[in-house]
Design a protein around this motif. Structure first.
Motif, PDB file in Angstrom:
ATOM      1  N   ALA A 216       0.845  -1.195   0.000  1.00  0.00           N
ATOM      2  CA  ALA A 216       0.000   0.000   0.000  1.00  0.00           C
ATOM      3  C   ALA A 216       0.877   1.241   0.000  1.00  0.00           C
ATOM      4  O   ALA A 216       2.091   1.156   0.169  1.00  0.00           O
ATOM      5  CB  ALA A 216      -0.913   0.000   1.228  1.00  0.00           C
ATOM      6  N   LYS A 217       0.225   2.371  -0.221  1.00  0.00           N
ATOM      7  CA  LYS A 217       0.934   3.643  -0.138  1.00  0.00           C
ATOM      8  C   LYS A 217       0.108   4.556   0.748  1.00  0.00           C
ATOM      9  O   LYS A 217      -1.110   4.574   0.633  1.00  0.00           O
ATOM     10  CB  LYS A 217       1.070   4.237  -1.540  1.00  0.00           C
ATOM     11  N   ASP A 218       0.766   5.283   1.635  1.00  0.00           N
ATOM     12  CA  ASP A 218      -0.009   6.222   2.449  1.00  0.00           C
ATOM     13  C   ASP A 218       0.426   7.657   2.174  1.00  0.00           C
ATOM     14  O   ASP A 218       1.473   7.900   1.578  1.00  0.00           O
ATOM     15  CB  ASP A 218       0.037   5.868   3.946  1.00  0.00           C
ATOM     16  N   TYR A 219      -0.430   8.568   2.569  1.00  0.00           N
ATOM     17  CA  TYR A 219      -0.211  10.001   2.329  1.00  0.00           C
ATOM     18  C   TYR A 219      -0.169  10.682   3.685  1.00  0.00           C
ATOM     19  O   TYR A 219      -1.195  10.831   4.330  1.00  0.00           O
ATOM     20  CB  TYR A 219      -1.325  10.554   1.422  1.00  0.00           C
ATOM     21  N   LYS A 220       1.051  11.050   4.096  1.00  0.00           N
ATOM     22  CA  LYS A 220       1.247  11.487   5.489  1.00  0.00           C
ATOM     23  C   LYS A 220       1.018  12.970   5.727  1.00  0.00           C
ATOM     24  O   LYS A 220       0.678  13.364   6.837  1.00  0.00           O
ATOM     25  CB  LYS A 220       2.678  11.165   5.925  1.00  0.00           C
ATOM     26  N   ARG A 221       1.236  13.794   4.675  1.00  0.00           N
ATOM     27  CA  ARG A 221       1.160  15.241   4.916  1.00  0.00           C
ATOM     28  C   ARG A 221      -0.287  15.720   4.895  1.00  0.00           C
ATOM     29  O   ARG A 221      -1.124  15.160   4.202  1.00  0.00           O
ATOM     30  CB  ARG A 221       1.950  15.997   3.845  1.00  0.00           C
ATOM     31  N   ILE A 222      -0.529  16.808   5.587  1.00  0.00           N
ATOM     32  CA  ILE A 222      -1.886  17.355   5.661  1.00  0.00           C
ATOM     33  C   ILE A 222      -2.291  18.018   4.344  1.00  0.00           C
ATOM     34  O   ILE A 222      -3.463  18.013   3.963  1.00  0.00           O
ATOM     35  CB  ILE A 222      -2.023  18.364   6.848  1.00  0.00           C
ATOM     36  N   GLY A 223      -1.301  18.578   3.617  1.00  0.00           N
ATOM     37  CA  GLY A 223      -1.643  19.417   2.468  1.00  0.00           C
ATOM     38  C   GLY A 223      -1.525  18.689   1.142  1.00  0.00           C
ATOM     39  O   GLY A 223      -0.764  17.725   0.992  1.00  0.00           O
ATOM     40  N   GLU A 224      -2.282  19.199   0.171  1.00  0.00           N
ATOM     41  CA  GLU A 224      -2.249  18.609  -1.170  1.00  0.00           C
ATOM     42  C   GLU A 224      -0.869  18.736  -1.797  1.00  0.00           C
ATOM     43  O   GLU A 224      -0.128  19.663  -1.499  1.00  0.00           O
ATOM     44  CB  GLU A 224      -3.335  19.241  -2.041  1.00  0.00           C
ATOM     45  N   GLY A 225      -0.516  17.744  -2.630  1.00  0.00           N
ATOM     46  CA  GLY A 225       0.818  17.709  -3.221  1.00  0.00           C
ATOM     47  C   GLY A 225       1.871  17.319  -2.195  1.00  0.00           C
ATOM     48  O   GLY A 225       3.045  17.640  -2.351  1.00  0.00           O
ATOM     49  N   ASP A 226       1.447  16.642  -1.127  1.00  0.00           N
ATOM     50  CA  ASP A 226       2.365  16.233  -0.051  1.00  0.00           C
ATOM     51  C   ASP A 226       3.102  17.426   0.539  1.00  0.00           C
ATOM     52  O   ASP A 226       4.334  17.470   0.586  1.00  0.00           O
ATOM     53  CB  ASP A 226       3.375  15.181  -0.551  1.00  0.00           C
ATOM     54  N   THR A 227       2.336  18.408   0.998  1.00  0.00           N
ATOM     55  CA  THR A 227       2.926  19.590   1.623  1.00  0.00           C
ATOM     56  C   THR A 227       2.372  19.739   3.041  1.00  0.00           C
ATOM     57  O   THR A 227       1.396  19.090   3.401  1.00  0.00           O
ATOM     58  CB  THR A 227       2.568  20.858   0.820  1.00  0.00           C
ATOM     59  N   GLY A 228       3.003  20.622   3.800  1.00  0.00           N
ATOM     60  CA  GLY A 228       2.502  20.919   5.140  1.00  0.00           C
ATOM     61  C   GLY A 228       2.939  19.895   6.170  1.00  0.00           C
ATOM     62  O   GLY A 228       3.818  19.078   5.919  1.00  0.00           O
ATOM     63  N   LEU A 229       2.281  19.957   7.319  1.00  0.00           N
ATOM     64  CA  LEU A 229       2.721  19.153   8.459  1.00  0.00           C
ATOM     65  C   LEU A 229       2.450  17.660   8.253  1.00  0.00           C
ATOM     66  O   LEU A 229       1.553  17.273   7.517  1.00  0.00           O
ATOM     67  CB  LEU A 229       1.980  19.606   9.722  1.00  0.00           C
ATOM     68  N   ASN A 230       3.261  16.861   8.937  1.00  0.00           N
ATOM     69  CA  ASN A 230       3.022  15.424   8.966  1.00  0.00           C
ATOM     70  C   ASN A 230       1.811  15.113   9.825  1.00  0.00           C
ATOM     71  O   ASN A 230       1.583  15.754  10.834  1.00  0.00           O
ATOM     72  CB  ASN A 230       4.239  14.726   9.568  1.00  0.00           C
TER      73      ASN A 230
END
Ligand code: AMP
Ligand code: GLY
Length: 423
Positions: A216-230
């Protein structure tokens, strides 16, 4: 058979849901369940790090199997506690020993383990308060970005990546000299920065045999495009398209098998999940970290893809017959979009009424931070719900989740609209 699940988030809701759908008649107990879990299980109120109370729960409810969701009780030794207790000798535990849990509980232990068994990972050096000056020299000698990792568990906040050497030294000072993460930063691992796409590999191990679960793949950042806080994770996808047979073979031969070999050679008592965080560096898979449990939000897309009776899988783990199991996976795409509270992962308010759950069609809703209040389901945490859907394509699955998300409402509802953007 009576089963106790330790933990109360969306990962544990997925476990309970999968076991609820087993053909075996299982009475499911869950510690401090959220509003979703409590619909399909019996609630036990217990502090999961108070093992004496856990023992009382096991005895009171004649528990046969304990399945442990989160890492902290494992790192604190819950598995050994149950197995070493005379009155609990008959109870099976899915979750590794305290020593096995050091793969997650100590970055230094994990790195030394990987070095010993030639498992590809970032090169590293470990430092303590007494070697602070050497650590500073090490930073100044190396090139950015600098990756600093607190040795112990730090609720996902223990990894700091910075470009400026002065900032790296400042963070090092905070961790080693000023106990930024308490005991967890008494040692710090400084490692090489790896660049590539990350993915999550899950292995179920019965102490002798292992099975690889869906990637699987997860998306850790809060913001779109993998930006912002974890965050704890804002979404997940399975299968992972860029993982071809060649890469899978490399992962198996270079990472999974040496890990299993290492655990057995070290005589580490390990029955449970091994979650290997991987990064694909120009076709060469490397280990970013080990976790000794399933991932959240990955479990929510991994478990629905497993066609086997999950309870049978767990039972075969407890009697070391995992080699007899023929694992089968659904080839459809599963996507999970996490709905979080406004403000998360920083401060947020709780107690908002969640509406529209009954209108959801064609998605599975796993609850995380939810509670019942006067028959209303209300928010009670940062991550609130996982909206999981399947489809022949990732796009189809995502569309179902996003359509259903439109129907669910609560004040501050926050989610990423781009899950899967990079695949
Ligand atoms: P960990 O808690 O070790 O999984 O680290 C958290 C996140 O930091 C990982 O998911 C990566 O995105 C990033 N990270 C950790 N180690 C490295 C590394 N050596 N190079 C690049 N990124 C890293
Ligand atoms: N999804 C990452 C974790 O569970 O740690």
């Amino acid at each position: 058979m009576n089963l106790l699940i330790i933990g109360s988030g969306a990962r544990e809701h997925s476990f309970a849901w999968k076991i609820f759908n087993s053909k075996h008649n299982i009475k499911i107990f869950v510690t401090n369940p959220n509003a979703g879990i409590s619909k399909i299980s019996f609630c036990v109120d217990v502090d999961i790090n108070d093992f004496v109370s856990v023992k009382k729960t096991i005895i009171t409810h004649s528990i046969d199997i304990v399945l442990i969701g989160p890492e902290i009780p494992l790192i604190n030794g819950i598995s050994d506690f149950i197995q070493n207790d005379e009155t609990l000798k008959h109870v099976s535990v899915i979750g590794p020993s305290q020593r096995g849990s050091m793969l997650e509980g100590s970055k230094e232990f994990a790195k030394n383990f990987m070095a010993k068994y030639s498992i590809p990972t970032a090169s590293y050096k470990s430092f303590s308060k007494s070697t602070f000056d050497q650590a500073v020299r090490f930073i100044n000698k190396n090139t950015p970005p600098y990756v600093l990792k607190a040795d112990g568990p730090a609720a996902g906040k223990g990894v700091i990546i910075v470009n400026d050497p002065d900032e790296a030294v400042k963070n090092l000072e905070a961790m080693l000299l000023n106990s930024k993460f308490g005991k967890s930063s008494e040692k710090v691992v400084i490692e090489e920065f790896l660049s590539g796409i990350e993915m999550s590999c899950f292995v179920l191990f019965d102490g002798k045999n292992y099975k690889i679960l869906p990637y699987a793949k997860d998306y850790k950042r809060i913001g779109e495009g993998d930006t912002g806080l974890n965050t704890g994770g804002m979404g997940s996808i399975s299968p992972v398209d860029f993982l071809d047979e060649n890469l899978k073979t490399n992962i198996k031969e270079q990472i999974i098998e040496p890990t299993i070999h290492g655990l057995m050679s070290e005589k580490i008592n390990y029955v449970g999940f091994i979650f290997i965080g991987l990064i694909n560096v120009d076709g060469q898979p490397k280990v970013i970290e080990y976790n000794v449990r399933m991932g959240d939000p990955e479990t929510q897309v991994v478990l629905p893809r497993i066609k086997n009776d999950f309870m049978e899988l767990l039972i075969s783990c407890t009697n070391q017959t995992l080699d007899k199991v023929n694992l089968e996976f659904d080839s459809d795409y599963y996507t999970n979009i996490v709905l979080a509270s406004g403000g998360y992962p920083e401060d947020y308010k709780k107690g908002f009424k969640i509406s529209g759950l009954n209108e959801v069609k064609d998605s599975i809703i796993f609850h995380a931070g939810t509670n019942l209040n006067n028959n209303n389901i209300v928010t009670s945490g940062g991550r609130v719900l996982s909206v999981v859907s399947s489809g022949k394509t990732m796009k189809e699955a995502l569309e179902k989740s996003y359509n259903n998300i439109d129907k669910i409402n609560f004040e501050g509802k926050t989610f990423r609209k781009d899950i899967g953007f990079d695949l």
